[in-house]
Design a protein around this motif. Structure first.
Motif, mmCIF file in Angstrom:
data_model
loop_
_atom_site.group_PDB
_atom_site.id
_atom_site.type_symbol
_atom_site.label_atom_id
_atom_site.label_comp_id
_atom_site.label_asym_id
_atom_site.label_seq_id
_atom_site.Cartn_x
_atom_site.Cartn_y
_atom_site.Cartn_z
ATOM 1 N N PHE A 186 0.852 -1.195 0.000
ATOM 2 C CA PHE A 186 0.000 0.000 0.000
ATOM 3 C C PHE A 186 0.889 1.247 0.000
ATOM 4 O O PHE A 186 1.646 1.479 0.942
ATOM 5 N N ILE A 187 0.788 2.010 -1.086
ATOM 6 C CA ILE A 187 1.660 3.168 -1.303
ATOM 7 C C ILE A 187 0.784 4.432 -1.273
ATOM 8 O O ILE A 187 -0.334 4.420 -1.814
ATOM 9 N N GLY A 188 1.291 5.472 -0.674
ATOM 10 C CA GLY A 188 0.492 6.690 -0.500
ATOM 11 C C GLY A 188 0.285 7.479 -1.781
ATOM 12 O O GLY A 188 0.991 8.439 -2.054
ATOM 13 N N THR A 189 -0.687 7.066 -2.587
ATOM 14 C CA THR A 189 -1.044 7.790 -3.812
ATOM 15 C C THR A 189 -2.560 7.998 -3.818
ATOM 16 O O THR A 189 -3.264 7.541 -2.909
ATOM 17 N N GLU A 190 -3.060 8.612 -4.882
ATOM 18 C CA GLU A 190 -4.509 8.843 -4.977
ATOM 19 C C GLU A 190 -5.288 7.533 -4.998
ATOM 20 O O GLU A 190 -6.423 7.466 -4.549
ATOM 21 N N MET A 191 -4.665 6.474 -5.558
ATOM 22 C CA MET A 191 -5.353 5.185 -5.608
ATOM 23 C C MET A 191 -5.681 4.708 -4.193
ATOM 24 O O MET A 191 -6.767 4.218 -3.925
ATOM 25 N N VAL A 192 -4.731 4.900 -3.283
ATOM 26 C CA VAL A 192 -4.927 4.465 -1.897
ATOM 27 C C VAL A 192 -5.776 5.482 -1.128
ATOM 28 O O VAL A 192 -6.548 5.117 -0.239
ATOM 29 N N ALA A 193 -5.674 6.766 -1.519
ATOM 30 C CA ALA A 193 -6.492 7.800 -0.868
ATOM 31 C C ALA A 193 -7.982 7.533 -1.082
ATOM 32 O O ALA A 193 -8.825 8.019 -0.318
ATOM 33 N N ALA A 194 -8.293 6.736 -2.113
ATOM 34 C CA ALA A 194 -9.702 6.426 -2.397
ATOM 35 C C ALA A 194 -10.270 5.406 -1.392
ATOM 36 O O ALA A 194 -11.484 5.240 -1.289
ATOM 37 N N ILE A 195 -9.391 4.760 -0.621
ATOM 38 C CA ILE A 195 -9.855 3.791 0.389
ATOM 39 C C ILE A 195 -10.392 4.580 1.590
ATOM 40 O O ILE A 195 -9.721 5.499 2.077
ATOM 41 N N PRO A 196 -11.605 4.251 2.096
ATOM 42 C CA PRO A 196 -12.137 4.985 3.250
ATOM 43 C C PRO A 196 -11.158 4.954 4.427
ATOM 44 O O PRO A 196 -10.469 3.949 4.656
ATOM 45 N N GLU A 197 -11.117 6.078 5.172
ATOM 46 C CA GLU A 197 -10.095 6.283 6.213
ATOM 47 C C GLU A 197 -10.025 5.130 7.218
ATOM 48 O O GLU A 197 -8.941 4.631 7.552
ATOM 49 N N ALA A 198 -11.206 4.684 7.678
ATOM 50 C CA ALA A 198 -11.232 3.625 8.703
ATOM 51 C C ALA A 198 -10.656 2.329 8.145
ATOM 52 O O ALA A 198 -9.908 1.616 8.830
ATOM 53 N N ALA A 199 -11.009 2.032 6.892
ATOM 54 C CA ALA A 199 -10.513 0.802 6.266
ATOM 55 C C ALA A 199 -8.995 0.891 6.075
ATOM 56 O O ALA A 199 -8.273 -0.093 6.287
ATOM 57 N N LEU A 200 -8.525 2.092 5.717
ATOM 58 C CA LEU A 200 -7.083 2.275 5.495
ATOM 59 C C LEU A 200 -6.319 2.112 6.821
ATOM 60 O O LEU A 200 -5.247 1.497 6.857
ATOM 61 N N ALA A 201 -6.896 2.627 7.906
ATOM 62 C CA ALA A 201 -6.259 2.489 9.227
ATOM 63 C C ALA A 201 -6.096 1.007 9.569
ATOM 64 O O ALA A 201 -5.070 0.589 10.121
ATOM 65 N N LYS A 202 -7.113 0.210 9.226
ATOM 66 C CA LYS A 202 -7.030 -1.240 9.497
ATOM 67 C C LYS A 202 -5.930 -1.888 8.663
ATOM 68 O O LYS A 202 -5.228 -2.785 9.125
ATOM 69 N N VAL A 203 -5.796 -1.416 7.411
ATOM 70 C CA VAL A 203 -4.742 -1.950 6.534
ATOM 71 C C VAL A 203 -3.375 -1.656 7.164
ATOM 72 O O VAL A 203 -2.525 -2.535 7.280
ATOM 73 N N VAL A 204 -3.181 -0.393 7.586
ATOM 74 C CA VAL A 204 -1.875 0.022 8.122
ATOM 75 C C VAL A 204 -1.524 -0.805 9.370
ATOM 76 O O VAL A 204 -0.368 -1.173 9.578
ATOM 77 N N GLU A 205 -2.553 -1.107 10.185
ATOM 78 C CA GLU A 205 -2.326 -1.957 11.375
ATOM 79 C C GLU A 205 -1.726 -3.312 11.005
ATOM 80 O O GLU A 205 -1.006 -3.909 11.797
ATOM 81 N N LYS A 206 -2.063 -3.786 9.811
ATOM 82 C CA LYS A 206 -1.575 -5.121 9.403
ATOM 83 C C LYS A 206 -0.193 -5.071 8.750
ATOM 84 O O LYS A 206 0.414 -6.105 8.495
#
Ligand SMILES: NC(=O)c1ccc[n+]([C@@H]2O[C@H](COP(=O)([O-])OP(=O)(O)OC[C@H]3O[C@@H](n4cnc5c(N)ncnc54)[C@H](OP(=O)(O)O)[C@@H]3O)[C@@H](O)[C@H]2O)c1
Length: 246
Positions: A186-206
């Motif tokens: 998961f790289i910080g670009t617009e593609m990833v910015a499209a993921i809802p914030e809460a879902a992205l936080a869960k991804v980062v936890e993993k």
């Protein structure tokens, strides 16, 4: 390092592609950066290169349109006279569970992410074969290795790039052309910015490193694969994912 060399980077004016363009220009290459819709942004992107601007050209064209692929390669040949490196980076997501995914959602993603890489490769391959040298890097994804809920089309397209890379690497192994893949997490670009914030936080936890990757961290691996010294690396997949999948 890359003085006199020419790279064609699809989707090369924003996100990971822009970082690749930047990194290669800084390393002395001329770069033809493709884009599909973002003309204004592509124009702005080129302006930032200042006196190195003549080493960068931008080319509108859809990688999922075979005529566009051939035209773009012709434009690049007219402008720079050669293509040493092809980076198949253009990609899209259309995320839905399989139950909700239409045939069109499926096709659109496969057409851009997988067929696009095939079509661009076809457009430059004979030129590389004639010269007896070339480097092709395909930008896949960790999702091609792990799968992901809501990304069956994307995962299939990115897994397809592994098979495409390895098959072409075998076909080109004795022709001076290497073909490799990078699989970013998961790289910080617009593609990833499209993921809802809460879902992205869960991804980062993993992610073992607990952060998103930076586009430059992908670009530097691509540059490494393009170097003359990387001539014995072919058919490889390089993971760049902070330990997310190992
Ligand atoms: N970000 C991540 O976390 C991540 C992780 C793993 C893999 N990747 C892969 O890395 C690549 C770049 O991703 P990114 O995050 O930088 O995405 P992005 O910011 O959304 O940029 C996508 C790029 O692809 C171009 N593009 C889209 N559709 C196209 C088409 N039909 N023809 C030609 N160009 C097209 C876009 O051009 P326009 O600007 O003109 O639309 C844009 O330059 C993609 O292949 C993606 O799947 C990304």
């Amino acid at each position: 390092m890359f003085e006199g060399r020419v790279a064609l980077v699809t989707g090369g004016t924003r996100g990971i592609g822009a970082a690749i363009t930047q990194c290669l220009v800084e390393s002395g290459a001329s770069v033809a950066a493709g884009y599909s819709r973002g003309k204004e942004r592509a124009d702005e992107f080129v302006q930032q290169f200042g006196d190195k601007g003549s080493n960068v050209s931008i080319h509108q064209g859809r990688v999922d349109d075979v005529n566009d692929c051939n035209r773009v390669v012709k434009e690049v040949m007219d402008r720079f006279g050669r293509v040493d490196f092809l980076v198949n980076n253009a990609g899209i997501t259309v995320d839905k569970t399989v139950r909700k995914m239409s045939v069109d959602d499926w096709r659109q993603v496969l057409d851009v992410n997988l067929s696009g890489a095939f079509q661009m490769t076809k457009a430059v391959l004979e030129h590389m074969i004639e010269r007896g040298s070339g480097r092709i890097v395909n930008i896949s994804s960790v999702i091609g290795e792990t799968g992901n809920v809501g990304q069956a089309n994307y995962a299939a397209s990115k897994a397809g790039l592994f098979g495409f890379t390895k098959s072409l690497a075998l076909e080109m192994a004795q022709r001076g052309i290497t073909v490799n893949c990078v699989a970013p997490g998961f790289i910080g670009t617009e593609m990833v910015a499209a993921i809802p914030e809460a879902a992205l936080a869960k991804v980062v936890e993993k992610i073992p490193q607990r952060r998103l990757g930076k586009p430059e961290e992908v670009a530097r691996v691509v540059r490494f694969l393009l170097e003359d010294d990387s001539s014995y690396i072919t058919g490889a997949v390089y993971s760049i994912n902070g330990g997310l999948d190992m």
